[in-house]
Every structure is written in C-alpha cells, then in structure tokens.
Scaffold this active site. Structure first.
Site, mmCIF file in Angstrom:
data_model
loop_
_atom_site.group_PDB
_atom_site.id
_atom_site.type_symbol
_atom_site.label_atom_id
_atom_site.label_comp_id
_atom_site.label_asym_id
_atom_site.label_seq_id
_atom_site.Cartn_x
_atom_site.Cartn_y
_atom_site.Cartn_z
ATOM 1 N N LYS A 13 19.426 133.973 37.061
ATOM 2 C CA LYS A 13 18.898 133.619 35.733
ATOM 3 C C LYS A 13 17.736 134.542 35.336
ATOM 4 C CE LYS A 13 17.894 129.385 37.035
ATOM 5 N NZ LYS A 13 18.354 129.425 38.450
ATOM 6 N N ARG A 88 16.515 121.116 32.899
ATOM 7 C CA ARG A 88 17.072 120.899 34.229
ATOM 8 C C ARG A 88 17.470 119.450 34.435
ATOM 9 N NH1 ARG A 88 14.455 125.418 36.870
ATOM 10 N NH2 ARG A 88 14.966 125.578 39.058
ATOM 11 N N ARG A 127 14.916 138.109 48.228
ATOM 12 C CA ARG A 127 14.267 138.385 46.944
ATOM 13 C C ARG A 127 12.792 138.727 47.073
ATOM 14 N NH1 ARG A 127 14.548 133.974 42.411
ATOM 15 N NH2 ARG A 127 13.813 132.627 44.076
ATOM 16 N N ARG A 161 8.115 134.569 47.124
ATOM 17 C CA ARG A 161 7.750 133.219 46.704
ATOM 18 C C ARG A 161 7.635 132.247 47.870
ATOM 19 N NH1 ARG A 161 11.657 131.944 41.685
ATOM 20 N NH2 ARG A 161 11.744 129.912 42.728
ATOM 21 N N ARG A 172 16.581 122.738 47.003
ATOM 22 C CA ARG A 172 16.704 123.151 45.595
ATOM 23 C C ARG A 172 18.156 123.044 45.142
ATOM 24 N NH1 ARG A 172 13.632 128.629 46.296
ATOM 25 N NH2 ARG A 172 14.537 129.213 44.291
#
Ligand code: AP5
Ligand code: ZN
Length: 217
Positions: A13, A88, A127, A161, A172
């Site tokens: 996203k 969400r 990431r 992160r 998640r």
C-alpha cells in the site's frame, strides 16, 4: 478523497501510494505514518497508540478517526487523497463517508491489493525506509542503486519499524482478516471496488494500478 488502498500488512500500500502520489498529483494519507508521528512526538494519542501498535492490534476507531479528520482538513488535501491503511473497520468506513460528504468529496475507487499471507513475513521483515524522505526499500525486492544511500534524497540513515517482526506481523494479519477484510465487500456493494494482483513485481503492480486509476479519476 478519491482512492482507498485496501490490503493486508506488507501488500504494498505504502509503496504504491507514493508512486500514485507522483503520477496523479494526489496526497498520500497513511494513518500508520500519522500514528507513528504521534508516537514519536509523544502526543496523547501517540501515548495511547504505542503499545497497541507494537502488539499488532488496531488502534481505537476514536483516535484514528480524529487524527484522520484533522489531516483531511488541511488545504493540500483538497486536490484529493490516497488513503493508505484507512479505513480499517466498518466504523471507520462509515465515519469516512461522513467526513468526505462534509468537504464535497467522494470515493472514486477502493482498490484491493490481493496477496497471499505467506508472502507477508518475507516482505515485512526485509523492509526499511529512508529516515530523510520516507522512501521505502526492501533487502531483496527494492534496493537503492548505491547500497545504503537513498535514491530519492541521498540520505544514508535507514530505519526499520518497531512492529516489523515475525510475531507482530502474525497478529497484524489476524487483525486484518477479522476487522479489515470485510471492507472489500463493503466497497464492492457500492460498486467502487477494483482488485489488483499484488503478488506481481512492484513495477507490474504499479502499471495495473495506473490503469485502474486512470479509468476512474
Ligand atoms: P500501517 O503503517 O498501515 O501498516 P500495515 O497496514 O501493516 O501496512 P504496512 O505499512 O506494513 O505495509 P504496506 O502495505 O504499506 O507495504 P509496503 O508498501 O511497505 O499500520 C501500522 C499499525 O498502525 C497497525 O498495525 C495499527 O496498529 C495502526 N493503524 C494504522 N492505521 C490504522 C487504522 N486505520 N485503524 C486502526 N489502527 C491503525 O511494502 C512492504 C515491503 O514489501 C517493502 O519493503 C516493499 O519494498 C516490498 N514490496 C512492496 N510491494 C512489493 C511487491 N509487489 N513485490 C515484492 N516486494 C514488494
Ligand atoms: Zn530519502
């Protein structure tokens, strides 16, 4: 708002929203980024959100809607926004309809980035982002031209992160399937849903998205 990007953690996203922002002159609005900024700034909302985010659960609708409402009211959003990670929950989707009606905007397309859960841990654990400009990278799938140096701003401070670890990612995904996935039918019923295969390489996903967005804006 014009576009909503739906998809599980790691679907791409943020990566795609940043590209769409440049191509179509829209503003990327990520509630994850807004919440991380609130945590870093130590605001009341940030203090409430920190532990929830580290556990991989959803922050309360009340906090997220308030943060989004404030940001949506800023002048640069008048050109239209790409919502990345919001709504969400059904409560958030309904609140969004009201907020948009107030500013005379509507949702042109809700785009579902479709991926297999099995790809998510690899994508998320590889990431990192540039501390200078926020550009996203991946250890295997998107590396800068010069190792350790951002393609966009030349910065050399790369960040990972706090919630990008295997345990939190699993939670998640659970939260996504329980609370967010139902929004796919919510937008389908309203005739604005588009599905994009997000298992493909980043550039191919971007091409498909550009076509969808061009056809709907
Ligand atoms: P948020 O920041 O929104 O995180 P998320 O939904 O988990 O999504 P990610 O940012 O992890 O993934 P992405 O889809 O943007 O993937 P990316 O492009 O980086 O939310 C974090 C937390 O904040 C939540 O858990 C919650 O607690 C809270 N929160 C946020 N919004 C909320 C809300 N509305 N309500 C309540 N709580 C909220 O890509 C991932 C990696 O893969 C990158 O390294 C990228 O380079 C790579 N990649 C991307 N596309 C591809 C591809 N096609 N092929 C190979 N690699 C790819
Ligand atoms: Zn940078």
């Amino acid at each position: 708002a014009k576009l909503v990007l739906l998809g599980p953690p790691g679907a791409g996203k943020g990566t795609q929203a940043r590209m769409l922002e440049e191509t179509f002159g829209l503003v990327q609005l990520s509630t994850g980024d807004l919440l991380r900024a609130a945590v870093a700034a130590g605001t009341e909302a940030g203090r409430a959100a920190k532990a929830v985010m580290e556990a991989g659960d959803l922050v309360s609708d009340e906090i997220v809607i308030a943060i989004l409402r404030d940001r949506l009211g800023e002048p640069d959003c008048a050109a239209g926004v790409i919502l990345d990670g919001f709504p969400r929950t059904t409560v958030q989707a309904e609140a969004l309809d009201g907020l948009l009606a107030d500013i005379g905007q509507d949702i042109r397309a809700a785009i579902s980035l479709e991926v297999d859960d099995s790809a998510m841990v690899t994508r998320i654990s590889g990431r990192y982002t540039c501390g200078g400009c926020g550009e996203g990278y991946h250890d295997s799938f998107k590396t800068p031209a010069v190792e350790g140096k951002c393609d966009k701003c030349g910065g050399t401070e790369m960040k990972r992160r706090a919630d990008d670890n295997a345990e939190t990612v699993t939670q998640r995904l659970v939260a996504y399937h329980a609370q967010t996935a139902p929004l796919i039918s919510y937008y389908d019923a309203r005739g604005v849903l588009a599905r994009v295969d997000a298992m493909a390489p980043i550039g191919d996903v971007a091409k498909e998205l550009n076509a969808v967005v061009t056809a709907t804006l």
